[in-house]
Scaffold this active site. Sequence first.
Site, short mmCIF file in Angstrom:
data_model
loop_
_atom_site.label_atom_id
_atom_site.label_comp_id
_atom_site.label_asym_id
_atom_site.label_seq_id
_atom_site.Cartn_x
_atom_site.Cartn_y
_atom_site.Cartn_z
N HIS A 150 31.60 -10.80 72.08
CA HIS A 150 31.11 -12.09 71.55
C HIS A 150 31.78 -12.46 70.22
CE1 HIS A 150 27.62 -10.72 68.66
NE2 HIS A 150 28.68 -9.97 68.54
N ASP A 173 36.62 2.85 66.03
CA ASP A 173 36.48 1.64 65.19
C ASP A 173 37.62 1.63 64.19
OD1 ASP A 173 35.25 -0.53 63.43
OD2 ASP A 173 33.61 -0.23 64.83
C1 LIG Z 1 29.54 -6.77 65.87
S1 LIG Z 1 30.10 -5.19 65.42
C2 LIG Z 1 29.37 -4.20 66.71
C3 LIG Z 1 29.22 -2.77 66.33
C4 LIG Z 1 28.53 -1.86 67.36
N1 LIG Z 1 29.22 -1.85 68.63
C5 LIG Z 1 27.06 -2.25 67.53
O1 LIG Z 1 26.66 -2.52 68.66
O2 LIG Z 1 26.34 -2.25 66.53
C6 LIG Z 1 31.81 -5.24 65.86
C7 LIG Z 1 32.58 -3.96 65.53
O3 LIG Z 1 33.95 -4.12 65.94
C8 LIG Z 1 34.76 -3.44 64.99
N2 LIG Z 1 36.14 -3.95 65.10
C9 LIG Z 1 36.60 -5.17 64.74
N3 LIG Z 1 37.92 -5.29 65.03
C10 LIG Z 1 38.29 -4.10 65.59
C11 LIG Z 1 39.51 -3.63 66.14
N4 LIG Z 1 40.61 -4.39 66.17
N5 LIG Z 1 39.52 -2.39 66.66
C12 LIG Z 1 38.40 -1.61 66.65
N6 LIG Z 1 37.20 -2.01 66.15
C13 LIG Z 1 37.16 -3.25 65.63
C14 LIG Z 1 34.09 -3.77 63.67
O4 LIG Z 1 34.50 -2.90 62.64
C15 LIG Z 1 32.61 -3.63 64.05
O5 LIG Z 1 32.16 -2.32 63.86
#
Ligand SMILES: C[S@@+](CC[C@H](N)C(=O)[O-])C[C@H]1O[C@@H](n2cnc3c(N)ncnc32)[C@H](O)[C@@H]1O
Length: 429
Positions: A320, A274
């Site tokens: 999504h 992340d």
């Molecule tokens: C909707 S959350 C889902 C978190 C987890 N997978 C769950 O099911 O609870 C989206 C995640 O994507 C991460 N994220 C956003 N942009 C990112 C990037 N460019 N690279 C890695 N992680 C990223 C955010 O920090 C967040 O933790």
Amino acid sequence: MAGSRIAELASLIANSTAYIGTHLAAEGHPTPSFDVDQPTHLLNDSKIATSRRNIIEATDELNALMLGPVGILTSPSHNFMISLQAIYRLGIATGFPHKKSEATFGEIALYSGVCESHVRRILRHAMTYRIFCEPRKGVVAHTAASKLLAENPLMHEWIGMVSEEMWPAATRAVDALTRWPNSEEPYHSGFNIAHNTDKPVFDELAKHPDREKRYAAAMTWFSTGPGLETSHIVNGFAWENIGKGVIVDVGGSQGVVGAAIVRAFPSLHCIVQDQVDVVKVGQQNLQPELQTRITFMKHDFFEAQPIKAANVYLLRWILHDWSEKYAVQILKALVPALTQDSKLVICEHVLPEPGTVPICQERAMRAFDLAMLEFHNAKERDIDDWVGLLAMADSRFRLLDCKQPPGSRLAVMEVGWLGDKVGDKLGSN
Ligand SMILES: C[S@@+](CC[C@H](N)C(=O)[O-])C[C@H]1O[C@@H](n2cnc3c(N)ncnc32)[C@H](O)[C@@H]1O
């Protein structure tokens, strides 16, 4: 015959409530109430899940029938969010003197920093939604809902994220789609107008550690919510068939899902990737017994996947957040790491054909779709969209299975890779 539908609904409600009442009594549980001592998870018992769903659907329909067309258009109140936001921002629930069971409006005004009359107006509105109650004039006490808000920090952060980040974004969503019609950019959303930023949500949050932490806490709470529990992904894929292996939880936040999987399958190791500050907190909170079984790693999922030939790349609730243009990039970035033995596991909503699932269930999914629009200029997808997205990313992705674990709001899609060696050059097409 006119009237028969309302009688049918009333009878369904009567039968289902009787069943739940009998079941709870037999188990020695209290009958559902708003009482402060009401157990939070009273209604989570799978044996009453169908009856509970029947009641929720039937009361919703009966309510709409009784409201009539005028009531249907006028009864939804946007003002619910005002009292909820005030309770969060003014710390009304968390500041409630927990050693005492009651407080006056004046006492609450003192610790919340706004005048007594505002506190009274806000709370009397919230009370009509059964958040706090007024057992005697001028005296405030908890209900089960306000107590949950006071005592569960993750729930509190969820309400904070919704009221401070999402609600303002929602109010500007239509402005955004008319200002930037047909845009696929994540910085063309209601969030951007409401929060006055040209950065996508995750970049903007990364500039504000408190907001980023609140978002991550909200995600953690969400994974305990009905239908979103980590048990669904734990039971929804044949992890046992991997044996000893590595899974990469791409965008895995603070590792809640990864932890649930490796706890259930001790021969698996999970690498949680992340953003840097998110994995830092995940590492700090990692329970000692999982130190050797979970590795946190800073990784931008738009960059080539550095962990090659893992058994599973898990994408739960990632795609999504992104329009086709960017979701395709996230999928393509995995390609150089894949072997024929690798699987992608995509855990997301699969939108139903209209009218094929009960209306409250459909409403919840369509509301998620709008939430993705207001926040990220992104979307929830139906099965054709998922197949199309995979094909757009690379013709060697194959959707092998899509199942909806019982009680789960998210489907589990298993995707195979038909390329033949790690980093197959064609993968960078
Ligand atoms: C909707 S959350 C889902 C978190 C987890 N997978 C769950 O099911 O609870 C989206 C995640 O994507 C991460 N994220 C956003 N942009 C990112 C990037 N460019 N690279 C890695 N992680 C990223 C955010 O920090 C967040 O933790």
